[in-house]
Design a protein around this motif. Structure first.
Motif, short mmCIF file in Angstrom:
data_model
loop_
_atom_site.label_atom_id
_atom_site.label_comp_id
_atom_site.label_asym_id
_atom_site.label_seq_id
_atom_site.Cartn_x
_atom_site.Cartn_y
_atom_site.Cartn_z
N TYR A 268 7.16 -0.59 1.83
CA TYR A 268 6.41 -1.14 0.70
C TYR A 268 7.25 -1.08 -0.57
CZ TYR A 268 2.50 -0.23 3.87
OH TYR A 268 1.66 -0.20 4.97
N ALA A 269 7.01 -2.04 -1.45
CA ALA A 269 7.54 -2.00 -2.82
C ALA A 269 6.34 -1.78 -3.73
CB ALA A 269 8.25 -3.29 -3.16
N VAL A 270 6.33 -0.65 -4.43
CA VAL A 270 5.17 -0.26 -5.23
C VAL A 270 5.40 -0.63 -6.69
CG1 VAL A 270 3.66 1.63 -5.93
CG2 VAL A 270 4.73 1.65 -3.65
N GLU A 271 4.41 -1.27 -7.29
CA GLU A 271 4.47 -1.69 -8.69
C GLU A 271 3.16 -1.34 -9.36
OE1 GLU A 271 6.52 -3.37 -11.92
OE2 GLU A 271 7.26 -3.27 -9.86
N GLY A 272 3.23 -0.60 -10.47
CA GLY A 272 2.03 -0.26 -11.21
C GLY A 272 2.17 1.08 -11.90
N ALA A 273 1.08 1.57 -12.44
CA ALA A 273 1.11 2.84 -13.18
C ALA A 273 -0.18 3.61 -12.93
CB ALA A 273 1.29 2.60 -14.67
#
Length: 391
Positions: free
Chosen positions: A150-155
């Motif tokens: 997975y490539a995780v994007e966010g906060a």
């Protein structure tokens, strides 16, 4: 501590004696100073791990203590009574271990749990976001398929141990936007993963020694074998973990309230006015009696919920009740303790004002007390509809 323990085994009695010794020797002397300086006590968590206290409710096969929750929570209470940053830190770390222990594969447990439970790895639990606190299912952090993982994007927001944790137990959306809780998965993310970075700690009214920070994920690559449980199972894992986590917060609240009560009682016996100890006046004596009654009621409620958990019974509603009562009690008892101490209680020369500032956050974390009331109310409605109210 002023209360008497009733513990299930001699082993548990020895364990609590060990905890009190560590709390009195290692925590109490430095709590006020480190809170004033905002110094995170990483060494204390290593000590707790090497003393066998970071994995108490988990299996011995992986380095855990295999203790019932009834005993583990009393350890949390005693640590929180000396220093909330440590008691709450233990509760959060235990929460971060839960998905691997309960839902991980045998290979994941063998690879991850020994260091997590032994003190070499300290965890954080990444569920909340700036716009999805109480409504966790509305999270926006995405984990898209990429390179056999997975490539995780966010906060994530309001993360205890953000920036000092060695790993993050992360909940991210793997399903389509709008899929709610059904599209969320759980990932184990080492803190040194490229693309993972914590913001500066929040400036809080209390618990300065426990960093709380936003944690950002910018195309952070997570291998598929670091997903915990099935894809889309994450929200169920998060909710199951929170039921136990709320009991940890209840125990923390009782510890803080007990510390404030002890401080108020001791002061009431030494402070004299009009020729008598102020504790002899009915106005103060009745206040102390109400404080003591509230603390004991909260303790018994969290212990009753823990015994349900240990017996394999449903305990989520009881955990919400315990968290609600214990944290509201801690806020009231610490406020009253400052009142008993008068002007001295408002100064930083005594711990009462720090305990009052610390108590407030416990009404907010692990689900606000308004959320706890929603949980309890919904269970009452379901029970009434099913015709089992009062059973």
């Amino acid at each position: 501590m002023a209360h008497e323990r009733i513990l299930p085994t001699p082993e548990a009695e020895d364990l609590l004696d060990l905890v009190r010794g560590i709390a009195d020797k290692e925590l109490a002397p430095r709590a006020a100073r480190d809170e004033e300086q905002g110094a995170f006590p990483r060494d204390v968590f290593r000590l707790l791990g090497r003393s066998g206290l970071l994995g108490l409710p988990y299996p011995a096969d992986y380095g855990g203590g295999e203790q019932p929750y009834e005993v583990y929570l009393q350890v949390v209470e005693d640590l929180a009574a000396r220093w909330l940053a440590v008691g709450l830190g233990l509760s959060v770390h235990t929460l971060s271990c839960f998905p691997v222990a309960a839902y991980g594969t045998e290979q994941q447990r063998a690879a991850l749990l020994p260091d997590m439970l032994g003190g070499e790895q300290l965890g954080a639990y990444c569920l909340s976001e700036a716009q999805s606190g109480s409504d966790a299912a509305a999270m926006n952090t995405r984990a898209r398929p990429a390179d056999a993982g997975y490539a995780v994007e966010g906060a994530k927001a309001w993360i205890t141990h953000g920036g000092v944790a060695d790993y993050y137990t992360l909940f991210a959306r793997t399903g389509e936007p709008g899929s709610g809780g059904r599209g969320i998965s759980c990932l184990h993310v080492p803190a040194d993963t490229p693309g993972v970075q914590a913001d500066a700690p929040e400036r809080k009214m209390g618990m300065a020694a426990s960093p709380t920070a936003a944690v950002r994920f910018e195309q952070a690559r997570v291998p598929a074998d670091q997903r915990i449980g099935e894809e889309g199972q994450g929200f169920a894992i998060a909710l199951a973990a929170l039921d136990s986590g709320r009991l940890g917060i209840a125990a923390c609240a009782v510890g803080v309230a007990q510390a404030a009560l002890d401080e108020a009682v001791a002061y009431s016996r030494t402070r004299r006015q009009f020729g008598s100890a102020i504790g002899d006046f009915q106005g103060i004596s009745f206040m102390l009696a109400d404080m003591a009654t509230g603390v004991e009621a909260a303790r018994q409620l969290y212990l009753a919920a823990a015994r349900r958990r240990d017996a394999g019974l449903a305990f989520g509603t009881q955990a919400a009740m315990a968290k609600l009562l214990a944290t509201d009690t801690a806020m009231r008892v610490t406020t009253d303790a400052v009142q008993v101490l008068g002007g001295s209680g408002y100064t930083r020369d005594l711990p009462a004002e720090r305990l009052m500032r610390e108590a407030k956050v416990l009404q907010i974390v692990e689900g606000t007390n308004q959320v706890q009331r929603m949980v309890i109310g919904r269970d009452l409605a379901r029970s009434a509809d099913a015709g089992v109210l009062g059973d």
